[in-house]
Write a protein that holds these residues in place. Structure first.
Motif, PDB file in Angstrom:
ATOM      1  N   ASP A  51       0.860  -1.175   0.000  1.00  0.00           N
ATOM      2  CA  ASP A  51       0.000   0.000   0.000  1.00  0.00           C
ATOM      3  C   ASP A  51       0.904   1.234   0.000  1.00  0.00           C
ATOM      4  O   ASP A  51       1.365   1.676   1.051  1.00  0.00           O
ATOM      5  CB  ASP A  51      -0.904  -0.037   1.231  1.00  0.00           C
ATOM      6  N   LYS A  52       1.180   1.769  -1.179  1.00  0.00           N
ATOM      7  CA  LYS A  52       2.104   2.901  -1.311  1.00  0.00           C
ATOM      8  C   LYS A  52       1.620   4.127  -0.543  1.00  0.00           C
ATOM      9  O   LYS A  52       2.420   4.852   0.043  1.00  0.00           O
ATOM     10  CB  LYS A  52       2.347   3.230  -2.781  1.00  0.00           C
ATOM     11  N   LYS A  60       3.665   5.931   2.516  1.00  0.00           N
ATOM     12  CA  LYS A  60       4.000   7.354   2.503  1.00  0.00           C
ATOM     13  C   LYS A  60       3.517   8.033   3.789  1.00  0.00           C
ATOM     14  O   LYS A  60       4.236   8.848   4.377  1.00  0.00           O
ATOM     15  CB  LYS A  60       3.380   8.017   1.275  1.00  0.00           C
ATOM     16  N   GLN A  61       2.314   7.692   4.245  1.00  0.00           N
ATOM     17  CA  GLN A  61       1.788   8.272   5.479  1.00  0.00           C
ATOM     18  C   GLN A  61       2.606   7.827   6.693  1.00  0.00           C
ATOM     19  O   GLN A  61       2.915   8.631   7.568  1.00  0.00           O
ATOM     20  CB  GLN A  61       0.324   7.879   5.672  1.00  0.00           C
ATOM     21  N   LEU A  62       2.957   6.539   6.742  1.00  0.00           N
ATOM     22  CA  LEU A  62       3.755   6.037   7.860  1.00  0.00           C
ATOM     23  C   LEU A  62       5.132   6.687   7.879  1.00  0.00           C
ATOM     24  O   LEU A  62       5.642   7.068   8.937  1.00  0.00           O
ATOM     25  CB  LEU A  62       3.899   4.513   7.767  1.00  0.00           C
TER      26      LEU A  62
END
Length: 159
Positions: free
Chosen positions: A23-24, A28-30
Motif C-alpha cells: 500500500d504505497k 508514505k503516510q507512515l
C-alpha cells in the motif's frame, strides 16, 4: 460521534484493523509520521538524503552499484550488488570505499549495513565492519547479520 477516553484517544470500538498487500499511500503516510516523530525526538530532521554509486560496463550496462541513505551523520547501506562476472575483481570493495568516502564528504562518521549469512557479512568484516547482532530465523537456517563501521577509525582515502 466518536467516544473518547480521558486522554482524547478514540474508543477501541471506533477503530478498524485491516490487512492487505503493498500500500504505497500507507507507506508514505507512515514514513511522514515516523520522520516527524524521529525529528522531534532527536532534533535532527530527515532531509531525504540518499547516496548511490553506479558501476557500468563499456556498453553502458549496469555492472554493479550501491544505494544508501544518510541521516544524522549515519550512512545506512541498503543495497550493494556486483555482477557475477566481476565479483572477484575487487569491485565490491571499490563501490564500498567510494560510498564511504562520499558519506564522509557529506558529514557522516559511521555506517551500518545488514547482510544475510548466505550473502556477504565476511566481505563487510574484511572492510572494517564489526558485527553488532543477528536476527535469526531466515529460511534455510540463515541469519541477518547487522554490521557497523566508524568512519573515524580510519583515515579518509587520499583525494
Amino acid at each position: 460521534m466518536t467516544t473518547e477516553d480521558p486522554t482524547g484517544a478514540p474508543s477501541p470500538a471506533a477503530l478498524t484493523l485491516t490487512t492487505g498487500e503493498k500500500d504505497k499511500a500507507l507507506d508514505k503516510q507512515l514514513e511522514a509520521a515516523l520522520e516527524a516523530f524521529n525529528a522531534a525526538a532527536t532534533g535532527t530532521p530527515d532531509e531525504d538524503k540518499h547516496l548511490t554509486v553506479r558501476l557500468t560496463d563499456a556498453a553502458g550496462e549496469l555492472a554493479g552499484g550501491l544505494s544508501a541513505w544518510i541521516w544524522g551523520g549515519l550512512c545506512g547501506i541498503e543495497l550493494l550488488w556486483v555482477r557475477e562476472d566481476l565479483r572477484s575483481g575487487g569491485w565490491g570493495g571499490k563501490l564500498l570505499r567510494t560510498a564511504e568516502q562520499e558519506a564522509r564528504d557529506r558529514g557522516c562518521d559511521r555506517v551500518l549495513v545488514s547482510s544475510f549469512t548466505f550473502q556477504a557479512p565476511g566481505f563487510y568484516q574484511r572492510h572494517g565492519y564489526v558485527e553488532t547482532g543477528r536476527s535469526l530465523g531466515i529460511p534455510g537456517g540463515h541469519a541477518d547479520v547487522h554490521l557497523f563501521k566508524s568512519l573515524e577509525w580510519e583515515a579518509p582515502a587520499p583525494g
